[in-house]
Write a protein that holds these residues in place. Structure first.
Motif, PDB file in Angstrom:
ATOM      1  N   SER A 193       0.472  -1.061   0.305  1.00 17.45           N
ATOM      2  CA  SER A 193      -0.042   0.162  -0.192  1.00 17.45           C
ATOM      3  C   SER A 193       0.876   1.050  -0.075  1.00 17.45           C
ATOM      4  O   SER A 193       2.414   1.655   0.378  1.00 17.45           O
ATOM      5  N   ILE A 251       0.376   5.718  -0.029  1.00 17.60           N
ATOM      6  CA  ILE A 251      -0.755   7.269   0.327  1.00 17.60           C
ATOM      7  C   ILE A 251      -0.303   8.481  -0.591  1.00 17.60           C
ATOM      8  O   ILE A 251       0.282   8.960  -0.989  1.00 17.60           O
ATOM      9  N   LEU A 265      -3.403  -1.407   5.871  1.00 21.49           N
ATOM     10  CA  LEU A 265      -3.169  -0.286   5.061  1.00 21.49           C
ATOM     11  C   LEU A 265      -1.725   1.206   5.646  1.00 21.49           C
ATOM     12  O   LEU A 265      -1.302   0.944   6.286  1.00 21.49           O
ATOM     13  N   SER A 325       1.554   3.956   4.071  1.00 20.79           N
ATOM     14  CA  SER A 325       2.285   4.196   3.176  1.00 20.79           C
ATOM     15  C   SER A 325       4.026   4.391   4.423  1.00 20.79           C
ATOM     16  O   SER A 325       4.410   4.193   5.593  1.00 20.79           O
ATOM     17  N   ASN A 357     -13.330   5.231   4.843  1.00 19.37           N
ATOM     18  CA  ASN A 357     -13.024   5.193   3.409  1.00 19.37           C
ATOM     19  C   ASN A 357     -13.687   4.629   2.677  1.00 19.37           C
ATOM     20  O   ASN A 357     -14.321   4.289   2.241  1.00 19.37           O
ATOM     21  N   ASN A 414      -5.666   6.247  -0.194  1.00 17.49           N
ATOM     22  CA  ASN A 414      -5.320   5.368   0.058  1.00 17.49           C
ATOM     23  C   ASN A 414      -5.461   4.488  -1.021  1.00 17.49           C
ATOM     24  O   ASN A 414      -6.450   4.006  -2.232  1.00 17.49           O
TER      25      ASN A 414
END
Length: 233
Positions: free
Chosen positions: A39, A41, A89, A91, A183, A221
């Motif tokens: 994942s 961002i 998730l 970054s 989200n 995301n």
């Protein structure tokens, strides 16, 4: 976290019991799945600083996802598959900031991971190209449970002819007041079942909604997911 895993396991047991009570002629199947997330961002802004030099780079962060699903055929080759997953998730960010004058300067290197834990509900529409091969697409709804930000800050300071290097590690809970709880994203993917029960899956989910509150830019995301699935038949 322990309570979350107990909850997912309990949901899985409910699905298994429901499947065992379903008549053998029923086309509805239940299953479990698990795998890895790669994942990141994405940001919609260009970061600007009035002084000094600044560089940053977002990289993929590895996490995991696991949960349960139910597959509901609606036509000869089409089915709908709702899922309930715990999904990590976030970054990985490498950030460098430097400033230099005639006799003084410093350089800071930040490396940190933002881990965002979500309870997600993907609802995939699947099309069977072959009996064992399918493609899919659909929305994904997520609820932010919490998370952590962990990293290291290495600072090099120059004063005249003297140079000092210091390093600091930190770990803190995600500041939930800055993040939106809900989200939304869109997923596309595919899967292949080697047997009636066991298969492999791959999916890319692109974030649509802004995960941050009250910002002039958007942060979303994005995740590429691979894993295995098992249907109870």
């Amino acid at each position: 976290m322990k309570k979350l895993f107990i909850g997912v396991a309990f949901a899985g047991s409910l699905f298994i019991n429901a499947q065992e009570k379903t008549k053998s002629s029923s086309p509805i199947t239940f299953g479990v799945k698990a795998g890895l997330n790669a994942s990141t961002i994405s940001r919609s802004d260009d970061r600007y600083y009035e002084s000094g030099d600044h560089n940053d780079e977002d990289k993929l962060k590895v996490g995991f996802q696991a949960g349960v699903f139910v597959n509901i055929p609606v036509a000869e080759k089409f089915s709908i598959q709702p899922e309930l997953l715990f999904s990590q998730l976030g970054s990985k960010v490498e950030e460098t900031y430097s400033y230099y004058s005639s006799n003084y300067g410093f350089k800071s290197n930040f490396e940190y991971k933002a881990n965002l834990n979500y309870l997600t509900l993907p609802v995939m529409v699947q099309y069977n190209i072959l009996p064992q091969l399918y493609v899919e697409a659909g929305p994904e709804f997520g609820y932010l449970l919490g998370g952590k930000i962990k990293g290291d800050d290495t600072r090099t300071t120059i004063k005249g002819n003297s140079t000092t290097i210091s390093k600091e590690s930190y770990s803190e809970d995600l500041p939930m007041d800055l993040y939106r709880r809900f989200n939304f994203g869109i997923g596309i993917g595919a899967g292949y079942y080697f047997t009636q029960n066991f298969g492999v899956t791959a999916r890319f989910t692109a974030g649509i909604s802004n995960i941050m509150k009250e910002t002039d830019y958007k942060m979303r995301n994005n995740a590429f997911q691979v894993g295995v699935a098992y249907k109870f038949k």
